[in-house]
Motif scaffolding. Structure first.
Motif, PDB file in Angstrom:
ATOM      1  N   TYR A   5      39.510  44.327  39.140  1.00 16.85           N
ATOM      2  CA  TYR A   5      39.207  45.743  38.932  1.00 16.85           C
ATOM      3  C   TYR A   5      37.754  45.844  38.477  1.00 16.85           C
ATOM      4  O   TYR A   5      37.339  45.123  37.551  1.00 16.85           O
ATOM      5  N   TYR A  57      39.532  46.518  43.403  1.00 16.56           N
ATOM      6  CA  TYR A  57      39.630  47.962  43.197  1.00 16.56           C
ATOM      7  C   TYR A  57      38.388  48.438  42.454  1.00 16.56           C
ATOM      8  O   TYR A  57      38.144  48.047  41.311  1.00 16.56           O
ATOM      9  N   HIS A 248      47.105  46.853  44.763  1.00 14.65           N
ATOM     10  CA  HIS A 248      46.456  46.582  43.479  1.00 14.65           C
ATOM     11  C   HIS A 248      47.281  47.127  42.309  1.00 14.65           C
ATOM     12  O   HIS A 248      47.618  46.397  41.380  1.00 14.65           O
ATOM     13  N   TYR A 258      45.098  39.962  36.704  1.00 17.52           N
ATOM     14  CA  TYR A 258      43.932  40.691  37.198  1.00 17.52           C
ATOM     15  C   TYR A 258      42.768  40.539  36.225  1.00 17.52           C
ATOM     16  O   TYR A 258      42.956  40.352  35.027  1.00 17.52           O
ATOM     17  N   GLY A 260      39.349  42.382  34.883  1.00 12.31           N
ATOM     18  CA  GLY A 260      38.681  43.685  34.812  1.00 12.31           C
ATOM     19  C   GLY A 260      37.219  43.494  34.423  1.00 12.31           C
ATOM     20  O   GLY A 260      36.909  42.848  33.421  1.00 12.31           O
TER      21      GLY A 260
END
Ligand code: SF4
Length: 373
Positions: A5, A57, A248, A258, A260
């Motif tokens: 992300y 994303y 996602h 994930y 970030g």
């Protein structure tokens, strides 16, 4: 496989209801911010146990404000440090006013294959008090334009439960979105978050919030109309055509890893949760110094149990008992609550899972909290 992300902390203007992290005065340091985010991508490669990516994303903030050169920088760092799986889902959040011929061509060229467009409302009056940067006209034409550039996986965001929004108007908003023939719809009920301009507008009676009954009626109408149109409600606020659920976001709810990147971004690798400082200048200034630019917490079995319930109960696949039993035996009080909630028709149990009913979804967070350790 994992996901990344990327939080782009820039916005053109401040929407009155928004409590995400972003700044509207960023030009003087945007280059430094993008450079620091590249450094973070390189530095934190090892955070993921699996560096093969199933999804990327770009969220925010407003990632549709990134220039072509900035996007190219991100993709070059991503390719140098990670492996993208074949058919990886690469999403960019975009506001309708940024959906131009030039941007769409650039996004296609760098490899974006999914757009998440913040339409929010088709009432000019609502867009005005929300201080959105786009008009109804922008909202009406942007999806068609995106399709003409070959985007075949488009999600749109809508907000319901707005002050003065009637059920009939909401029905029209849903009909307009269905006419656009998008693959995915996210619909959120307006919440009045502390410290937002909207909070102040409500406190000073410039705006009168919708009642709970109106919000529930709009939510139930949404479910009915989208179900009839062939959409799966695979998470409380998320509806996708079969085979086109968001990879996602689904992975967040499935508890996959994930990473970030950027100010305020959260990460999870099965062992810890980490969140970056929600302050642009501190993120940049502290990144190369011994000062902290993030906080981290090692998750206990109790934390994981509660998270599995909070996220899993929001999804159509629900919570699998196996996931919970791997952490600890099901307590008697938990089993008693399940009997009570089943009798209330708030959830349904199978041998190995619990799934909320339509009625239960109206109070998902409350039910999850009752089942916490
Ligand atoms: S554009 Fe999005 S992130 Fe920016 S203020 Fe508006 S709602 Fe928040």
């Amino acid at each position: 496989m994992s996901g990344i992300y990327i939080h782009v902390p820039f916005c053109k203007q401040k929407c009155t209801y928004c409590d995400f992290h972003f700044s509207t005065t960023f030009e003087s340091y945007r280059t430094k911010m993008v450079e620091t985010m590249q450094q973070e991508l390189e530095l934190r490669r090892e955070y993921l146990t699996d560096t093969c990516l199933e999804s990327i994303y770009f969220g925010g903030g407003t990632p549709s404000l990134l220039t072509l050169e900035e996007l190219q920088q991100f993709f070059s760092t991503l390719h140098a440090n990670f492996t993208l799986s074949e058919n990886a889902e690469i999403t960019l959040e975009a506001n309708p006013d940024d959906i131009t011929d030039e941007n769409l061509a650039n996004w296609r060229n760098v490899g974006i294959n999914r757009l998440s467009i913040g339409l929010q409302s088709f009432k000019e009056k609502d867009l005005n008090w929300m201080n959105r940067a786009h008009s109804v006209q922008d909202a009406l034409k942007c999806v068609e334009l995106a399709k003409s550039y070959g985007f075949q996986n488009i999600s749109v965001d809508l907000i319901y439960g707005l002050p003065e929004l009637t059920l009939e108007e909401w029905k029209q908003h849903i009909a307009l979105v269905l006419d656009m023939q998008v693959q995915h719809i996210s619909a959120y009920c307006l919440t009045i978050e502390a410290k937002t301009a909207l909070h102040k507008m409500v406190a000073t009676q410039k705006i009168f919030p919708a009642g709970e009954d109106a919000q529930s009626d709009q939510f139930l109408l949404l479910i009915e109309l989208l179900k009839t149109a062939g959409f799966d409600q695979y998470e409380i606020s998320n509806f996708g055509l079969p085979g086109l659920h968001a990879v996602h976001n689904s992975n967040y709810w499935k508890g996959k890893e994930y990473l970030g990147i950027g100010p305020s971004a959260h990460s999870f690798n099965g062992i810890s949760r980490r969140w970056n400082v929600s302050n642009n200048s501190r993120y940049i200034a502290n990144f190369n110094t011994p000062k902290e630019w993030f906080e981290e917490e090692i998750l206990t079995p109790k934390d994981r149990w509660n998270e599995i319930l909070l996220t899993g109960l929001r999804t159509s696949s629900g919570v699998q008992f196996d996931q919970l039993i791997a952490l600890q035996e099901l307590p008697v009080s938990f089993q008693e609550k399940l009997i009570e909630f089943s009798a209330n028709k708030w959830l349904e149990q199978t041998d190995n899972s619990i799934v909320l009913t339509e009625q239960g979804r109206l109070m998902a967070d409350h039910i999850a909290a009752e089942l916490f350790l």
